[in-house]
Design an enzyme around this catalytic site. Structure first.
Site, mmCIF file in Angstrom:
data_model
loop_
_atom_site.group_PDB
_atom_site.id
_atom_site.type_symbol
_atom_site.label_atom_id
_atom_site.label_comp_id
_atom_site.label_asym_id
_atom_site.label_seq_id
_atom_site.Cartn_x
_atom_site.Cartn_y
_atom_site.Cartn_z
ATOM 1 N N LYS A 26 0.806 -1.358 -0.003
ATOM 2 C CA LYS A 26 -0.145 -0.030 0.007
ATOM 3 C C LYS A 26 0.881 1.052 -0.011
ATOM 4 O O LYS A 26 0.578 2.363 -0.793
ATOM 5 C CB LYS A 26 -0.851 0.156 1.248
ATOM 6 N N SER A 27 2.077 1.122 1.117
ATOM 7 C CA SER A 27 2.734 2.511 1.071
ATOM 8 C C SER A 27 3.458 2.717 -0.420
ATOM 9 O O SER A 27 3.584 4.064 -1.002
ATOM 10 C CB SER A 27 3.721 2.210 2.013
ATOM 11 N N ARG A 31 2.796 6.007 -3.449
ATOM 12 C CA ARG A 31 4.056 6.813 -3.681
ATOM 13 C C ARG A 31 4.231 6.696 -5.424
ATOM 14 O O ARG A 31 4.582 7.752 -5.700
ATOM 15 C CB ARG A 31 5.269 6.436 -2.911
ATOM 16 N N GLY A 97 -4.858 8.357 5.354
ATOM 17 C CA GLY A 97 -3.998 9.134 5.931
ATOM 18 C C GLY A 97 -2.918 9.582 4.973
ATOM 19 O O GLY A 97 -2.262 10.581 4.821
ATOM 20 N N ARG A 125 -7.945 12.715 12.608
ATOM 21 C CA ARG A 125 -6.772 12.424 12.599
ATOM 22 C C ARG A 125 -5.718 13.639 12.372
ATOM 23 O O ARG A 125 -6.082 14.580 11.829
ATOM 24 C CB ARG A 125 -6.363 11.405 11.502
ATOM 25 N N GLN A 173 4.903 9.355 6.917
ATOM 26 C CA GLN A 173 3.878 10.184 6.045
ATOM 27 C C GLN A 173 4.550 11.605 6.280
ATOM 28 O O GLN A 173 4.402 12.252 5.166
ATOM 29 C CB GLN A 173 2.648 10.188 6.773
ATOM 30 N N ASP A 324 1.715 -0.937 12.365
ATOM 31 C CA ASP A 324 0.392 -1.360 11.490
ATOM 32 C C ASP A 324 0.049 -2.818 11.860
ATOM 33 O O ASP A 324 -1.076 -3.383 11.558
ATOM 34 C CB ASP A 324 0.420 -1.195 10.013
ATOM 35 N N LYS A 351 -4.670 6.028 14.656
ATOM 36 C CA LYS A 351 -4.605 5.404 13.426
ATOM 37 C C LYS A 351 -5.871 5.577 12.700
ATOM 38 O O LYS A 351 -6.787 6.343 13.116
ATOM 39 C CB LYS A 351 -4.012 3.929 13.406
ATOM 40 N N ARG A 355 -6.471 2.389 17.847
ATOM 41 C CA ARG A 355 -6.246 0.899 17.584
ATOM 42 C C ARG A 355 -5.710 0.240 19.046
ATOM 43 O O ARG A 355 -5.626 -0.723 19.085
ATOM 44 C CB ARG A 355 -5.029 0.508 16.473
HETATM 45 C C1 S3P Z 1 2.621 4.808 6.087
HETATM 46 C C2 S3P Z 1 3.225 5.080 7.348
HETATM 47 C C3 S3P Z 1 2.908 4.613 8.500
HETATM 48 C C4 S3P Z 1 1.828 3.746 8.621
HETATM 49 C C5 S3P Z 1 0.743 3.895 7.594
HETATM 50 C C6 S3P Z 1 1.390 4.016 6.176
HETATM 51 C C7 S3P Z 1 2.997 5.384 4.805
HETATM 52 O O1 S3P Z 1 2.510 5.814 9.458
HETATM 53 O O2 S3P Z 1 1.239 3.574 10.108
HETATM 54 O O3 S3P Z 1 -0.344 2.973 7.317
HETATM 55 O O4 S3P Z 1 2.660 4.985 3.842
HETATM 56 O O5 S3P Z 1 3.962 6.299 4.697
HETATM 57 P P1 S3P Z 1 3.395 6.933 9.879
HETATM 58 O O6 S3P Z 1 3.591 8.038 8.977
HETATM 59 O O7 S3P Z 1 2.964 7.371 11.033
HETATM 60 O O8 S3P Z 1 4.793 6.438 9.962
#
Ligand code: S3P
Length: 439
Positions: A26-27, A31, A97, A125, A173, A324, A351, A355
């Site tokens: 997903k991350s 990107r 987020g 958030r 993030q 996560d 989150k 959580r």
């Molecule tokens: C993410 C970073 C994490 C993670 C989130 C996805 C990202 O959060 O918990 O599910 O894709 O950059 P943080 O930015 O708080 O590290």
């Protein structure tokens, strides 16, 4: 809730067996789509996660003028070379987020106005963590409660500066939002984070041609240095499988006796594999085979077989590497021998749901004994004794829904899960796969 509400998940009587192709990371998927806004050329992207969160990013990027075409299983993405177009409506980030925070950084450097909003969870958030540091680069952002809460308004400018910024929180993030702004700025940017967060942005930007360095420091902090000005060039990518989605099968196969699963092509970026290390330390049988590289990220196949687990204590940087995965790790801890304590995880309160509270509630609804701590939880292990089972509420949180389903597999009566559709955020095919794996 009536008896027919929600989804019924039966115990896995004979164990889980087979191969699981987990969906794309997903991350990384977010990107790929967002960096295309600043890059030139085009890329054929395979394995991009097809889920509600990544769809939110895709729709926002399309509204900003990035051309994305479906080509069978692949997506053909045309870079916008930093010339995005002003959206004629509010950008909806849904539940994501990552979408909202990274777009703050991208839009901070574009010469137009945009408004970002999201669902009720996202509008609760914390956003000050991105709007604060971005304004010190000259970005103009506003929102509810002094730019702390969405909807957020971004009035972009071509006049962003660089300099050194301490983020105050180990958050990928926040770091990535700053990098997106920094790429459009007039001078070099140095970001200092108090501890390591996932480094997908640094890897991907380096692969696209950016001048970027990630420098872990002796005191545990991480310094990331970016010099803007080099063109970013897209090329074809294969998105690795998401280790955070693999996590549910790693725990499920570990705690359901008679299980044996193979998960090919999983991303094994060391900033993301905390759960693999912790499960191994708890006694899990996990082997990694076929190591390789994909999209600048280490990948490999994971084989997991059931094994008795023992309790563990976690705190500090251990926790960031599996932030996560804590809901499903708590399920593993509840099936282990001994008492597990997880501390230093206060980030979990911010989150998709709180959580800490929702994991505690889920475990109690399944019949486990667990104490809520301000910054984590204490789980009393059942030493392999199945959960009694019961009715569980996902709280609309995808990772709570899937962790509850894993607990149901290791229960004597199963569970009725309220709001199971939350899984579409990161893993739409989760329940289909679960049913296919029953031996
Ligand atoms: C993410 C970073 C994490 C993670 C989130 C996805 C990202 O959060 O918990 O599910 O894709 O950059 P943080 O930015 O708080 O590290």
């Amino acid at each position: 809730m009536s008896a027919s509400d929600g989804r019924w998940i039966a115990p896995a009587e004979e164990g889980l067996r087979g191969r699981v192709q987990v969906p794309g990371d997903k991350s990384v998927s977010h990107r790929v789509l967002i960096f295309a806004g600043l890059a030139e050329g085009r890329a054929r992207v395979r394995g991009l996660l097809d889920s509600a969160d990544v769809d939110s990013t895709r729709r926002c990027m399309e509204a900003l003028g990035v051309d994305i075409v479906d080509e069978g299983d692949a997506r053909l993405i045309h870079g916008a070379e930093g010339r995005l177009t002003e959206p004629d409506d509010v950008l909806d980030c849904g539940n994501s987020g990552t979408t909202m925070r990274l777009l703050c950084g991208l839009l901070a450097g574009q010469p137009f106005h945009a408004v970002l909003t999201g669902d009720a969870s996202l509008r609760r958030r914390p956003m000050r963590r991105v709007t604060g540091p971005l304004s010190s680069l000259g970005a103009r952002l506003d929102g509810r409660q002094g730019a702390s809460l969405a909807p957020l308004s971004v009035r972009g400018t071509r006049a962003l500066t660089g300099g050194e910024i301490e983020t105050g929180v180990a958050s990928a993030q926040v770091k990535s939002a700053l990098l997106l702004a920094g790429l459009q700025g007039r001078s070099p940017l140095q970001i200092v984070e108090p501890g390591p967060s996932r480094d997908h942005s640094e890897r991907m930007l380096a692969a696209l041609g950016a001048q970027i360095r990630r420098l872990p420091q002796d005191d545990g902090s991480v310094r990331v240095e970016l010099v803007p000005g080099r063109p970013l060039k897209l090329s074809d990518v294969d998105v690795p499988g998401d280790v955070s989605s693999a996590a549910f099968w790693l725990v499920a196969a570990s705690i359901v006796p008679g299980s044996d699963l193979v998960l090919p092509g999983v991303g094994l970026n060391p900033t993301r594999t905390g759960l693999v290390d912790v499960l191994r330390a708890m006694g899990a049988s996990i082997d990694i085979v076929d190591p390789g590289l994909s999209c600048g990220e280490p990948v490999g196949a994971i084989r997991v077989r059931s094994a008795p687990l023992r309790a563990i204590d976690l705190d500090g940087p251990d926790v960031v590497r599996l932030i996560d995965e804590i809901p499903v790790l708590a399920v593993a801890a509840a099936m282990a021998r001994g008492v597990t304590t997880i501390r230093g995880a206060q980030e979990l309160r911010h989150k998709e749901s709180d959580r800490i509270a929702s994991t505690v509630a889920m475990l109690r609804q399944m019949g486990a004994t667990v104490d809520e701590l301000p910054d984590g939880l204490r789980v009393h292990g059942r030493a392999g004794e199945p959960f009694p089972g019961g009715r569980v509420d996902s709280h609309g949180d995808h990772r709570i829904a899937m962790a509850a389903a894993v607990a149901a597999l290791a229960s004597s009566r199963g569970c009725r899960l309220r709001d199971p559709a939350a899984v579409t955020i990161s893993y739409p095919s989760f329940f289909d796969t679960l049913e296919e794996l029953r031996a």
